[in-house]
Design an enzyme around this catalytic site. Structure first.
Site, mmCIF file in Angstrom:
data_model
loop_
_atom_site.group_PDB
_atom_site.id
_atom_site.type_symbol
_atom_site.label_atom_id
_atom_site.label_comp_id
_atom_site.label_asym_id
_atom_site.label_seq_id
_atom_site.Cartn_x
_atom_site.Cartn_y
_atom_site.Cartn_z
ATOM 1 N N ARG A 18 9.154 11.454 64.940
ATOM 2 C CA ARG A 18 10.315 11.316 64.967
ATOM 3 C C ARG A 18 11.081 11.641 63.471
ATOM 4 O O ARG A 18 12.359 11.797 63.455
ATOM 5 C CB ARG A 18 10.806 9.991 64.951
ATOM 6 C CG ARG A 18 10.592 9.258 66.647
ATOM 7 C CD ARG A 18 11.658 9.828 67.422
ATOM 8 N NE ARG A 18 13.079 9.408 66.896
ATOM 9 C CZ ARG A 18 13.447 8.351 67.650
ATOM 10 N NH1 ARG A 18 12.890 7.622 68.518
ATOM 11 N NH2 ARG A 18 14.748 8.152 67.223
ATOM 12 N N HIS A 43 -7.530 12.079 56.968
ATOM 13 C CA HIS A 43 -8.066 13.688 57.149
ATOM 14 C C HIS A 43 -6.762 14.425 57.353
ATOM 15 O O HIS A 43 -6.230 14.968 58.471
ATOM 16 C CB HIS A 43 -8.753 13.295 58.461
ATOM 17 C CG HIS A 43 -9.634 14.593 59.091
ATOM 18 N ND1 HIS A 43 -10.694 14.560 59.726
ATOM 19 C CD2 HIS A 43 -9.384 16.178 58.680
ATOM 20 C CE1 HIS A 43 -11.120 15.781 59.973
ATOM 21 N NE2 HIS A 43 -10.452 16.698 59.250
ATOM 22 N N GLU A 70 -11.566 13.133 54.501
ATOM 23 C CA GLU A 70 -12.345 13.787 55.304
ATOM 24 C C GLU A 70 -11.602 15.273 55.644
ATOM 25 O O GLU A 70 -10.665 15.264 55.352
ATOM 26 C CB GLU A 70 -12.323 13.303 56.805
ATOM 27 C CG GLU A 70 -13.030 11.945 56.714
ATOM 28 C CD GLU A 70 -12.887 11.423 58.254
ATOM 29 O OE1 GLU A 70 -13.842 10.684 58.837
ATOM 30 O OE2 GLU A 70 -12.147 11.923 59.152
ATOM 31 N N HIS A 190 -16.225 8.306 64.881
ATOM 32 C CA HIS A 190 -15.627 8.901 66.005
ATOM 33 C C HIS A 190 -15.953 8.379 67.474
ATOM 34 O O HIS A 190 -17.117 8.283 67.935
ATOM 35 C CB HIS A 190 -16.007 10.373 66.261
ATOM 36 C CG HIS A 190 -15.152 11.307 66.772
ATOM 37 N ND1 HIS A 190 -14.166 12.313 66.056
ATOM 38 C CD2 HIS A 190 -14.889 11.683 67.971
ATOM 39 C CE1 HIS A 190 -13.583 12.689 66.979
ATOM 40 N NE2 HIS A 190 -13.635 12.494 68.026
#
Length: 238
Positions: A18, A43, A70, A190
């Site tokens: 937004r 990341h 990362e 993950h």
């Protein structure tokens, strides 16, 4: 003690949808720490579709625990890490248009490249982790690259957990045992979630850190961020 690092990329994705600054990524990072997170993971990708490079620079001064950055070590990323000097850098072999990470490094084939990058970060005093698949061989070559830690890519474990959790965890246990044998620190991340995290930690209790983002933010929609972080801490025996 296994640490919980909260990846706040999804918070930035919501903000960017937004424009403006709602939700406030800096406030969420501070709240995660206040609610018990041991670190914050970001990341940044080249297109800055979620965490922006400017976010990383703004977050660094306010982090009171650990900051883990990362990413794929392209030149721009390397410059950012050397400028910001996080506690930890995690090297991930992402393509520029990749939606999310989906494999680890071939540490054997990329040994020369990774050794050079790891050397630059270690010289700057930054703990370095290499994102790898659950392979004894890839863990071994990560050590030869000079890494301090490896991060095991846990999506295959999460995908196979409901079907056969013993089979799903087996290659991760083998890779984790190899890391411990050769003196590498161990991270994991993950698709870890409240459904599969406790069993993972039960079988590999010496994991140093789990980095979790998507599942935590999804759970927080129903449970609230404070309670969600508390539940993930309990899942790793905290």
């Amino acid at each position: 003690m296994t640490k919980l690092s909260v990846n706040i990329n999804k918070v930035a994705t919501l903000r960017n949808a937004r424009g403006g600054n709602h939700p406030d990524v800096l406030r969420v990072a501070a709240d995660c720490e206040m609610f018990g997170a041991d670190g914050i993971t970001v990341h940044p990708r080249p297109d800055e579709r979620h965490i922006r490079y400017a976010d990383v620079r703004a977050i660094r001064p306010q982090i009171t625990t650990e900051l883990n950055i990362e990413g794929n070590p392209i030149d721009r990323y390397i410059d950012l890490v050397l400028e910001v000097k996080p506690t930890q850098v995690t090297l991930v072999p992402d393509a520029e248009d990749q939606i999310t990470s989906n494999h680890g490094w071939d540490t054997k084939a990329n040994r020369a490249f990774l050794t050079d990058v790891v050397g630059r970060f270690r010289e700057a005093g930054i703990r370095t982790s290499i994102f790898v698949d659950p392979s004894v061989e890839m863990v071994g070559y990560a050590k030869e690259c000079g890494a301090d830690r490896v991060e095991l890519y846990t999506e295959p474990y999460a995908a196979g957990y409901e079907r056969d959790r013993e089979a799903a965890i087996a290659p991760f246990v083998a890779a984790a045992e190899e890391a411990r044998r050769i003196g590498l620190g161990l991270n994991a991340g993950h698709d870890l979630s409240l459904q599969n995290l406790h069993f993972f930690h039960e079988r590999i209790p010496w994991v140093d850190e789990v980095s979790i983002g998507h599942a935590i933010i999804c759970d927080a929609l129903y449970l609230g961020l404070h309670e969600t972080i508390a539940m993930y801490r309990r899942a790793i025996g905290r």
